[in-house]
Every structure is written in C-alpha cells, then in structure tokens.
Design a protein around this motif. Structure first.
Motif, PDB file in Angstrom:
ATOM      1  N   GLN A  95     -56.773  -3.999  -4.790  1.00  0.00           N
ATOM      2  CA  GLN A  95     -55.507  -3.390  -4.413  1.00  0.00           C
ATOM      3  C   GLN A  95     -54.773  -4.557  -3.473  1.00  0.00           C
ATOM      4  O   GLN A  95     -53.523  -4.835  -3.494  1.00  0.00           O
TER       5      GLN A  95
ATOM      6  N   ASP B 289     -42.391   0.734  -1.522  1.00  0.00           N
ATOM      7  CA  ASP B 289     -42.185   1.506  -2.743  1.00  0.00           C
ATOM      8  C   ASP B 289     -42.898   1.255  -3.821  1.00  0.00           C
ATOM      9  O   ASP B 289     -43.464   2.145  -4.683  1.00  0.00           O
ATOM     10  N   TRP B 290     -43.261   0.103  -3.945  1.00  0.00           N
ATOM     11  CA  TRP B 290     -44.092  -0.500  -5.143  1.00  0.00           C
ATOM     12  C   TRP B 290     -45.520   0.098  -5.104  1.00  0.00           C
ATOM     13  O   TRP B 290     -46.190   0.516  -5.867  1.00  0.00           O
TER      14      TRP B 290
ATOM     15  N   LYS C 112     -46.166   2.715  -3.416  1.00  0.00           N
ATOM     16  CA  LYS C 112     -46.191   4.075  -3.549  1.00  0.00           C
ATOM     17  C   LYS C 112     -46.125   4.623  -5.036  1.00  0.00           C
ATOM     18  O   LYS C 112     -46.768   5.528  -5.271  1.00  0.00           O
ATOM     19  N   ALA C 113     -45.484   3.650  -5.591  1.00  0.00           N
ATOM     20  CA  ALA C 113     -45.281   4.110  -7.166  1.00  0.00           C
ATOM     21  C   ALA C 113     -46.785   3.860  -7.913  1.00  0.00           C
ATOM     22  O   ALA C 113     -46.990   4.509  -8.960  1.00  0.00           O
ATOM     23  N   ARG C 114     -47.446   3.045  -7.319  1.00  0.00           N
ATOM     24  CA  ARG C 114     -48.974   2.764  -7.764  1.00  0.00           C
ATOM     25  C   ARG C 114     -49.927   3.605  -7.166  1.00  0.00           C
ATOM     26  O   ARG C 114     -50.965   3.850  -7.760  1.00  0.00           O
ATOM     27  N   GLY C 115     -49.623   4.574  -6.448  1.00  0.00           N
ATOM     28  CA  GLY C 115     -50.442   5.786  -5.644  1.00  0.00           C
ATOM     29  C   GLY C 115     -51.300   5.079  -4.711  1.00  0.00           C
ATOM     30  O   GLY C 115     -52.152   5.637  -4.405  1.00  0.00           O
ATOM     31  N   TRP C 116     -50.855   3.842  -4.137  1.00  0.00           N
ATOM     32  CA  TRP C 116     -51.803   3.255  -3.124  1.00  0.00           C
ATOM     33  C   TRP C 116     -51.056   3.276  -1.788  1.00  0.00           C
ATOM     34  O   TRP C 116     -51.407   3.417  -0.636  1.00  0.00           O
TER      35      TRP C 116
END
Length: 105
Positions: free
Chosen positions: A51, A98-99, A101-105
């Motif tokens: 990650q 945002d990126w 958050k979109a990946r769930g990290w």
C-alpha cells in the motif's frame, strides 16, 4: 567513547552543510507544506508495504506540485509506522486522500 562519536557526527554534519550538492538537494526538496496525508501502516507486513509503495507511485505519477514522503518508524513497543505524504499543493493531497479512500485504504 560517546563524546568522540558526538564530535565525529558534528564534523560529518558540518561537511555535509558545506557540500554544494547536498545544499542543492535540500533546496530542491524544501517547500511550505499546504496539506498532508498520513497512512498508518505496519511496514513489516507485505500488504501494508505494498500500500505504501503504490501510494508513493501514485504521487510520482499524479502530483502536480512538489511533494515529499516522511516515514516515522515504530518506537519501543509500537506496532505501526506512519507514512506522511506532504504536498506543496493542497489539491494533490485531496486527490491522494480520495484515491486512497476509493481503494479502501
């Protein structure tokens, strides 16, 4: 013995401060931080390290302004490390946040 080490370190720092290439590198990476994104990870874990590396690659590819990464490693019995991405442009920090958050990290 410890006093000799301190003196040696001070001499090394003085040599580095006098080195033109080191000064150029510091100047290139010195900027006012507009915003930052912090990831709290266990860098000894493969998935967490992945990650961190993917976020680093995202910054290299998408950041429009200056940015830098700071890693604060665990101390004592702490389990997690913190990786802070600092940006000169606040828009880059929002985009990374945002990126992630979109990946769930």
């Amino acid at each position: 013995m410890a006093q000799m080490n301190v003196q040696s370190i001070r001499r090394m720092v003085a040599r580095m401060r006098a080195d033109r290439k080191v000064q150029e590198t510091i100047a290139r990476h010195s900027f006012d931080t507009a915003s930052a994104v912090t990831m709290v990870l266990d860098l000894n874990s493969r998935s967490a390290d992945f990650q961190h590396r993917v976020a680093f690659q995202w910054c290299e590819a998408h950041a429009t302004g200056q940015w830098r990464r700071r890693i604060c490693e665990r101390r004592g019995h702490a389990i997690l490390d913190s990786v802070t991405f600092e940006f000169g442009n606040a828009v880059d920090a929002v985009a990374l946040r945002d990126w992630l958050k979109a990946r769930g990290w």
